[in-house]
Design a protein around this motif. Structure first.
Motif: not given
Length: 74
Positions: A25, A28-29, A31
């Motif tokens: 996560q 992903q945050d 990128n």
């Protein structure tokens, strides 16, 4: 512990999966692709789904053994 096939929990595999999910996560945050971490996470998830989540994190090897069709022995 691994060679002796002792998977008694000191840090349960299910907690390792929780941490791997947090890392995914966070990446992903930001990128920020982390392909190796994604592969490790999927292997941990496979091990937990096989019912080894309460065992020690070293039970991760069981998923790798399952995939490879071998068992690590001494």
């Amino acid at each position: 512990m691994l060679v002796n096939r002792d998977f008694s929990p000191s840090f349960a595999l299910k907690h390792m999966l929780k941490d791997a999910n947090l890392i995914a996560q966070f990446a992903q945050d930001l990128n920020s692709p982390m392909p190796a971490a994604a592969i490790v996470r999927e292997t941990i998830k496979t091990a937990v789904n096989q019912g080894w989540g309460e065992e020690n994190a070293s039970a991760f090897i069981k998923a790798l053994e399952l995939e490879a069709g071998v068992t690590v022995e001494s």
